[in-house]
Design a protein around this motif. Structure first.
Motif: not given
Length: 517
Positions: A189-213
């Protein structure tokens, strides 16, 4: 393949291989007992559409053969003209992995296919997208509701200001906390989430929303970036600088708009078909899947490979029982061993859950004439065409080669789609015989009907009809060529699949074989 052709209402059947001792019924609604097929074959039973009929007497314990392969053993004597369904067959044992040939029949390269292009979005890393989408990643499911709320506002207020951006998508999932984050299989699951953000349809613009804990630290999703640079792409809801929900939303909107401005600069440009990365999948399959849609898609896949592009097929459980036909096609022994590794891994995974491959197919598959997983697998691999297999990916790994790739995933439609996105797929072709409204927000999905009946009945959900192959009105090659051209049109944005017309998109389903605590 031998197709009996006759007047529209006359009995029709399809026998795929000269060695087959069963054929499937083509007629809508099936055929009644007493109907006469070719060679004066009289049906003993009513046989539903897509279901099998015996072409010769099969003794109790005798082999039932389709695709030239044994799909089961008769649990009772089946006279010529009998209906064959899942209740009458004993499931064969799967191919023994250790004894399979590796790279012994590597297909020769077909002549290059030149001159085909599409209009895509070229990225700084050299990849090409078929869409221009703002993706908002999440590090934990706790923030999914907040991201969904923000996405609605972005679509209403911000997106109209940036006409070159197609959409904004929240990459929500059920992972991130309450999990054994350091368990060996957590790598999936970790590498899946890492590579999802790299999908070419997203154009390399990374925005991540987290909770904190959460256990999955947001910066983990961007391992290639220095920590200080990664933090510029992260917004944490528990940041003490926020007072109230509205401030959280305002910050997400601000960060989203910064990225929308960058994405809006992207323009479609003419690129060679070699930049295609197409995922192949089937769902709601029937016995026509391996006769019409999947072979036609296999031909289209060969055309993409000949054009220098990338095609990935998946679904381990729908490959396992036909893997002996695939390992000889691997480009070398190392690639063949990688395929065996993925088969063995999934055998063990199922065993841990105290189940086996017989859990597939579904009730709908059986109603559509697929008696067991062996028959389903033989039809499923027809999507792979006839090209050599150049690479094998573990779940969530990103493709690094071109050509035909096996990307290991579960057979679940939703999980397979998510995992293929992580592997870099930018457009998916999905074949179905029973029908499904399945779609993805991050990549266009072309749905191919195996039967004209389905294509007509679901005229505003199915994008392509492969049914003419069954009636002899068109060849596999002709339909495959048409499908290839449709792929180029959809990749270029010239045509929109029905799932996008209606906005029907399934949630992401990240594969997590690791323990949940």
């Amino acid at each position: 393949m031998t197709i009996q052709q006759a007047a529209p209402q006359a009995p029709r059947s399809i026998r795929l291989n000269p060695n087959d001792n069963v054929a499937i019924v083509v007629n809508s609604g099936g055929l009644p007992a007493g109907a006469v097929l070719e060679n004066d074959l009289v049906l003993i039973d009513h046989v539903p559409q897509a279901h099998k009929v015996t072409l010769q007497d099969v003794p109790e314990g005798g082999e039932v053969v389709r695709y030239g392969e044994v799909i089961g053993y008769a649990l009772k004597a089946l006279p010529r003209g009998s209906w064959v369904n899942e209740l009458l067959l004993e499931l064969p044992t799967p191919p023994e992995l250790a004894s399979l040939p590796l790279a012994t029949k590597v297909p020769a390269d077909l002549p290059p296919l030149e001159g085909y292009t599409f209009e895509g979005y070229r990225n700084a890393d050299g990849s090409v997208g078929t869409r221009n989408v703002l993706g908002i990643s999440t590090s934990v499911h706790c923030v999914a509701g907040v991201v969904d709320h923000a996405v609605r506002i972005i679509k209403e207020r911000l997106l109209p200001k940036y006409p070159n951006v197609d959409d904004v998508v929240g990459l929500n999932h059920l992972y991130g906390c309450g999990v054994a984050i350091n368990a060996p299989e957590a790598v999936v699951p970790i590498r899946t989430l890492q590579n999802l953000a790299k999908n070419p349809n997203f154009g390399g613009e990374i925005l991540v929303v987290g909770l904190g804990c959460e256990k999955l630290r947001p910066e983990t999703l961007m391992p290639e970036l220095p920590s200080d640079q990664a933090m510029k792409n992260i917004m944490s809801l528990q940041d003490e600088g926020f007072t109230g929900f509205q401030q959280m939303i305002d910050r997400i909107l601000q960060m989203a708009e910064e990225r929308l401005e960058q994405l809006n600069r992207r323009q479609r440009e003419t690129v060679p078909a070699s930049e295609l990365v197409v995922g192949l999948q089937c769902g709601g399959s029937d016995a026509f899947s391996g006769v019409t849609a999947n072979p036609a898609l296999g031909h289209a896949a060969d055309l993409i490979v000949r054009a220098g592009g990338t095609v990935m097929f998946s679904e381990v459980t729908e490959v396992r029982d036909a893997v002996h036909l695939l390992t000889p096609r691997c480009i070398d022994e190392e690639t063949g061993r990688a395929m065996l590794r993925e088969m063995k891994w999934y055998d063990d995974y199922l065993a841990q859950g105290r189940t086996d491959r017989s859990a597939n197919p579904s009730p709908g598959n059986k109603k559509g004439g697929l008696s067991n997983i062996v028959e389903k697998a033989l039809g499923s691999i027809a999507k792979s065409g006839n090209s050599k297999i150049s690479q094998v990916l573990a779940p969530g790994e990103r493709a690094t080669k071109k050509g035909l790739i096996f990307a290991a995933t579960p057979a679940s439609d939703f999980v397979c789609g998510t995992q293929q996105l992580a592997s870099g797929m930018t457009l998916q072709v999905f074949t179905t015989g029973r029908g499904t409204p399945y779609g993805l927000a991050a990549a266009p999905v072309i749905k191919v009907a195996t039967r004209t009946d389905l294509a007509k009945r679901w005229h505003d959900l199915m994008d392509f009809d492969a049914g003419p192959v069954a009636t002899g009105e068109a060849t596999i090659e002709e339909v495959g060529q048409q499908l290839f051209e449709l792929i180029l049109d959809v990749a270029s944005g010239r045509k929109k699949p029905w799932s996008d017309v209606w906005g029907i998109h399934n949630a992401l389903a990240v594969f997590n074989p690791a323990p949940v605590t």
